[in-house]
Design an enzyme around this catalytic site. Sequence first.
Site, PDB file in Angstrom:
ATOM      1  N   ASP A  68       0.895  -1.166  -0.071  1.00 62.84           N
ATOM      2  CA  ASP A  68       0.071  -0.030   0.091  1.00 62.84           C
ATOM      3  C   ASP A  68       0.958   1.192   0.022  1.00 62.84           C
ATOM      4  O   ASP A  68       0.485   2.232  -0.241  1.00 62.84           O
ATOM      5  CB  ASP A  68      -1.087  -0.040   1.148  1.00 62.84           C
ATOM      6  CG  ASP A  68      -0.309  -0.060   2.615  1.00 62.84           C
ATOM      7  OD1 ASP A  68       1.116  -0.130   2.575  1.00 62.84           O
ATOM      8  OD2 ASP A  68      -0.957   0.074   3.635  1.00 62.84           O
ATOM      9  N   SER A  69       2.197   1.111   0.170  1.00 60.49           N
ATOM     10  CA  SER A  69       3.108   2.050  -0.379  1.00 60.49           C
ATOM     11  C   SER A  69       2.860   2.654  -1.682  1.00 60.49           C
ATOM     12  O   SER A  69       3.339   3.752  -2.106  1.00 60.49           O
ATOM     13  CB  SER A  69       4.463   1.742  -0.098  1.00 60.49           C
ATOM     14  OG  SER A  69       4.779   0.616  -1.042  1.00 60.49           O
ATOM     15  N   ASP A 128      -1.028  -6.061  -0.005  1.00 61.41           N
ATOM     16  CA  ASP A 128      -1.408  -5.410   1.115  1.00 61.41           C
ATOM     17  C   ASP A 128      -2.927  -5.212   1.347  1.00 61.41           C
ATOM     18  O   ASP A 128      -3.522  -4.810   0.279  1.00 61.41           O
ATOM     19  CB  ASP A 128      -1.096  -4.074   1.162  1.00 61.41           C
ATOM     20  CG  ASP A 128       0.528  -4.183   2.171  1.00 61.41           C
ATOM     21  OD1 ASP A 128       0.711  -4.768   2.871  1.00 61.41           O
ATOM     22  OD2 ASP A 128       1.352  -3.061   1.903  1.00 61.41           O
ATOM     23  N   LYS A 144      -0.980  -9.351   3.107  1.00 64.69           N
ATOM     24  CA  LYS A 144      -0.272  -8.523   4.178  1.00 64.69           C
ATOM     25  C   LYS A 144      -1.037  -7.937   5.078  1.00 64.69           C
ATOM     26  O   LYS A 144      -1.944  -7.078   4.315  1.00 64.69           O
ATOM     27  CB  LYS A 144       0.994  -8.103   3.645  1.00 64.69           C
ATOM     28  CG  LYS A 144       1.907  -7.678   4.957  1.00 64.69           C
ATOM     29  CD  LYS A 144       3.193  -6.993   4.619  1.00 64.69           C
ATOM     30  CE  LYS A 144       3.324  -5.829   3.791  1.00 64.69           C
ATOM     31  NZ  LYS A 144       2.852  -4.573   4.627  1.00 64.69           N
ATOM     32  N   GLU A 171      -1.357  -5.235   8.991  1.00 70.89           N
ATOM     33  CA  GLU A 171      -0.766  -4.669   9.710  1.00 70.89           C
ATOM     34  C   GLU A 171      -1.200  -4.875  11.131  1.00 70.89           C
ATOM     35  O   GLU A 171      -2.222  -4.853  11.316  1.00 70.89           O
ATOM     36  CB  GLU A 171      -0.438  -3.184   9.682  1.00 70.89           C
ATOM     37  CG  GLU A 171       0.072  -2.723   8.445  1.00 70.89           C
ATOM     38  CD  GLU A 171       0.288  -1.254   8.219  1.00 70.89           C
ATOM     39  OE1 GLU A 171       0.033  -0.501   9.078  1.00 70.89           O
ATOM     40  OE2 GLU A 171       0.982  -1.025   7.154  1.00 70.89           O
ATOM     41  N   GLU A 174       9.334  -3.473  10.394  1.00 70.34           N
ATOM     42  CA  GLU A 174       9.828  -2.432  10.091  1.00 70.34           C
ATOM     43  C   GLU A 174      10.217  -1.546  11.203  1.00 70.34           C
ATOM     44  O   GLU A 174       9.493  -1.164  12.000  1.00 70.34           O
ATOM     45  CB  GLU A 174       8.689  -1.737   9.265  1.00 70.34           C
ATOM     46  CG  GLU A 174       8.755  -0.669   8.691  1.00 70.34           C
ATOM     47  CD  GLU A 174       7.918   0.079   7.512  1.00 70.34           C
ATOM     48  OE1 GLU A 174       6.905  -0.738   7.140  1.00 70.34           O
ATOM     49  OE2 GLU A 174       8.016   1.160   6.934  1.00 70.34           O
TER      50      GLU A 174
END
Length: 293
Positions: free
Chosen positions: A73-74, A112, A141, A143, A210
Amino acid sequence: MTCAPDSPAGPSDASSPYGPAPSPGARPTRPVRVHHLTRAKERGERLTMLTAYDAVTARILDEAGTDMLLVGDSIGNVMLGHDTTLPVELDEMVVATRSVARATARALVVADLPFGTYEAGPAQALASAVRLMKVGANAVKLEGGRPRVQTVRLLGEAGIPVVGHLGFTPQSVNRLGGFRVQGRGELAAEALVADAVALAEAGAVAIVLEMVPEPVAARVTATVPVPTIGIGAGARCDGQVLVWTDMAGMTQWAPRFARRFGQVGQALRQAAQAYGEAVREGSFPTSEHSFDS
Ligand code: KIV
């Protein structure tokens, strides 16, 4: 994606658990699968992951032998011009994931789940993850640690491998008070290890760490049976991930933890300048680029 039969006793197992990295230009036939990740950790083989957001880049990174392509999602910051990942929509991730998956033959494609598409609970996460899996993701993925355990478990039961993401979690940038290293101090380190253990026990196939102090990342890596993939987490993770534009030197600025392995931005600028000059001076196109009547 080309899928050759994957026999654990196959001939290429002698050199690598997931087949040899392809030579430049060759199209590999044996894809990386989730069970190869743990096998790589057991064998002490380091895993490589890069972000990818489109087909043209994904093809190059895949041909280069990258083990995992992360449709991160970057994309929000890197490609769409946002300041954070928060505005990224599931529809945007679907388009990017489809493009990357179509161009990828060997790498495991991880997509993501963007902010707001899974936090409400396992059912919301399942609906979102299914959309990404339908367009070619091999895993998703998300978080967060212990609060995500039920979600990781349900996705696993639905056949969807999950990669966890701990430490600095960009979707929580507002709660974390900015882009800050996480896991400093004994209590925070212990919490991070507990989160990682909980994710692994719930079935996560790998965990991204991270912006975590190297000793803490090493502790997590030694504790969980699944591979840790570091970004700004030092050299003692089981693998590394970078945003491809940082890795390739596309931009003037890159985070401190990134290394530029090329100057692709400069090469692109030079190519565009040379193209412009050739058009303006009339040296391009020539007869070799033209069609007869
Ligand atoms: O979205 C992303 O690029 C990521 C990496 C920074 C791990 O989550």
